[in-house]
Write a protein that holds these residues in place. Structure first.
Motif, mmCIF file in Angstrom:
data_model
loop_
_atom_site.group_PDB
_atom_site.id
_atom_site.type_symbol
_atom_site.label_atom_id
_atom_site.label_comp_id
_atom_site.label_asym_id
_atom_site.label_seq_id
_atom_site.Cartn_x
_atom_site.Cartn_y
_atom_site.Cartn_z
ATOM 1 N N LYS A 1 -15.912 41.715 137.067
ATOM 2 C CA LYS A 1 -14.577 41.094 137.017
ATOM 3 C C LYS A 1 -14.678 39.658 136.494
ATOM 4 O O LYS A 1 -13.858 39.228 135.683
ATOM 5 N N ALA A 2 -15.707 38.949 136.944
ATOM 6 C CA ALA A 2 -15.904 37.569 136.490
ATOM 7 C C ALA A 2 -16.139 37.527 134.974
ATOM 8 O O ALA A 2 -15.622 36.650 134.281
ATOM 9 N N LYS A 3 -16.909 38.461 134.460
ATOM 10 C CA LYS A 3 -17.155 38.544 133.018
ATOM 11 C C LYS A 3 -15.852 38.872 132.285
ATOM 12 O O LYS A 3 -15.482 38.206 131.311
ATOM 13 N N SER A 4 -15.115 39.866 132.786
ATOM 14 C CA SER A 4 -13.857 40.274 132.145
ATOM 15 C C SER A 4 -12.827 39.150 132.139
ATOM 16 O O SER A 4 -12.061 39.005 131.194
ATOM 17 N N ASP A 5 -12.821 38.356 133.204
ATOM 18 C CA ASP A 5 -11.853 37.266 133.326
ATOM 19 C C ASP A 5 -12.327 35.961 132.676
ATOM 20 O O ASP A 5 -11.649 34.946 132.738
ATOM 21 N N GLY A 6 -13.548 35.991 132.090
ATOM 22 C CA GLY A 6 -14.043 34.818 131.378
ATOM 23 C C GLY A 6 -14.683 33.740 132.241
ATOM 24 O O GLY A 6 -14.877 32.616 131.785
ATOM 25 N N HIS A 7 -15.062 34.082 133.473
ATOM 26 C CA HIS A 7 -15.686 33.090 134.357
ATOM 27 C C HIS A 7 -17.193 32.956 134.136
ATOM 28 O O HIS A 7 -17.784 31.961 134.531
ATOM 29 N N ILE A 8 -17.803 33.996 133.564
ATOM 30 C CA ILE A 8 -19.238 33.934 133.260
ATOM 31 C C ILE A 8 -19.447 34.458 131.846
ATOM 32 O O ILE A 8 -18.704 35.328 131.385
ATOM 33 N N PRO A 9 -20.455 33.938 131.145
ATOM 34 C CA PRO A 9 -20.678 34.373 129.764
ATOM 35 C C PRO A 9 -21.328 35.759 129.654
ATOM 36 O O PRO A 9 -21.104 36.470 128.686
ATOM 37 N N SER A 10 -22.145 36.128 130.651
ATOM 38 C CA SER A 10 -22.877 37.387 130.556
ATOM 39 C C SER A 10 -23.021 38.040 131.924
ATOM 40 O O SER A 10 -23.635 37.466 132.829
ATOM 41 N N PHE A 11 -22.467 39.234 132.035
ATOM 42 C CA PHE A 11 -22.668 40.029 133.247
ATOM 43 C C PHE A 11 -24.152 40.341 133.406
ATOM 44 O O PHE A 11 -24.729 40.174 134.471
ATOM 45 N N TYR A 12 -24.776 40.799 132.316
ATOM 46 C CA TYR A 12 -26.171 41.228 132.382
ATOM 47 C C TYR A 12 -27.085 40.114 132.873
ATOM 48 O O TYR A 12 -27.913 40.325 133.759
ATOM 49 N N GLU A 13 -26.932 38.932 132.291
ATOM 50 C CA GLU A 13 -27.805 37.820 132.682
ATOM 51 C C GLU A 13 -27.632 37.469 134.163
ATOM 52 O O GLU A 13 -28.610 37.223 134.861
ATOM 53 N N ALA A 14 -26.386 37.448 134.650
ATOM 54 C CA ALA A 14 -26.140 37.122 136.064
ATOM 55 C C ALA A 14 -26.711 38.205 136.979
ATOM 56 O O ALA A 14 -27.384 37.910 137.970
ATOM 57 N N ALA A 15 -26.444 39.475 136.652
ATOM 58 C CA ALA A 15 -26.918 40.579 137.487
ATOM 59 C C ALA A 15 -28.441 40.658 137.483
ATOM 60 O O ALA A 15 -29.077 40.862 138.533
ATOM 61 N N ASP A 16 -29.024 40.493 136.317
ATOM 62 C CA ASP A 16 -30.487 40.545 136.221
ATOM 63 C C ASP A 16 -31.122 39.368 136.968
ATOM 64 O O ASP A 16 -32.179 39.518 137.586
ATOM 65 N N ALA A 17 -30.468 38.210 136.936
ATOM 66 C CA ALA A 17 -30.988 37.045 137.675
ATOM 67 C C ALA A 17 -30.995 37.328 139.179
ATOM 68 O O ALA A 17 -31.946 36.962 139.874
ATOM 69 N N MET A 18 -29.962 37.994 139.677
ATOM 70 C CA MET A 18 -29.941 38.351 141.109
ATOM 71 C C MET A 18 -31.088 39.314 141.419
ATOM 72 O O MET A 18 -31.770 39.171 142.432
ATOM 73 N N ARG A 19 -31.289 40.275 140.551
ATOM 74 C CA ARG A 19 -32.375 41.241 140.751
ATOM 75 C C ARG A 19 -33.722 40.535 140.765
ATOM 76 O O ARG A 19 -34.582 40.817 141.594
#
Length: 162
Positions: free
Chosen positions: A119-137
């Motif tokens: 949702k954050a990616k879709s709404d323009g709050h973060i540049p990359s879903f993948y980078e954020a999710a992978d960073a959490m992993r």
């Protein structure tokens, strides 16, 4: 929409310094006393004191439920689901598979931390879903690499699935 969150989304988002996504996306987030205590207990990932955040709405725990379906959940998960049931149409942010299934069984709207990032990616709050999710992993949170890639691709991100 009333949103209740369990402990793991706070930990996961704190691990990448993105806890502010919760109020950006949902405004206020309701949190059981059990979740506040679990976050305050500490661990390898530091989470801000939830009761000090002006967008967190602390909610007193419910009395213990005798619903057998809740017995296998931890205290925070149980309280998040019990409290959300009191507010028809509310959403729970919860990651653990069994807790998600129980919440869905109880007819609650369910999303998880990856859903928050999407949702954050879709709404323009973060540049990359993948980078954020992978960073959490990479911080030690257990999210399926395949699921992360599929969601990233669904969001239009180009990612190599290795």
């Amino acid at each position: 929409m009333i949103v209740f969150s369990n402990t793991t989304p706070f930990i996961a988002l704190s691990s990448i310094d993105r806890i502010e996504l919760l109020p950006q996306l949902f405004g206020k987030v309701h949190v059981s006393q059990s979740v506040i205590e679990e976050c305050a207990a500490g661990g390898p990932i530091s989470v801000p004191a939830l009761d000090s955040l002006d967008w967190v709405v602390p909610v007193a725990d419910e009395k213990t439920s005798d619903l057998p379906v809740l017995f296998e959940l931890d205290r925070g998960e149980r309280q998040t689901i019990l409290l959300a049931r009191k507010y028809p149409g509310s959403t729970v942010i919860i990651d653990e598979r069994l807790a998600r299934r129980v919440a869905e069984y109880m007819k609650l709207r369910v999303t998880g931390t990856l859903g928050v990032l999407a949702k954050a990616k879709s709404d323009g709050h973060i540049p990359s879903f993948y980078e954020a999710a992978d960073a959490m992993r990479r911080q030690g949170l257990h999210y399926s690499p395949g699921l992360i890639v599929r969601l990233a691709q669904h969001l239009g991100e180009k990612v190599c699935s290795s």
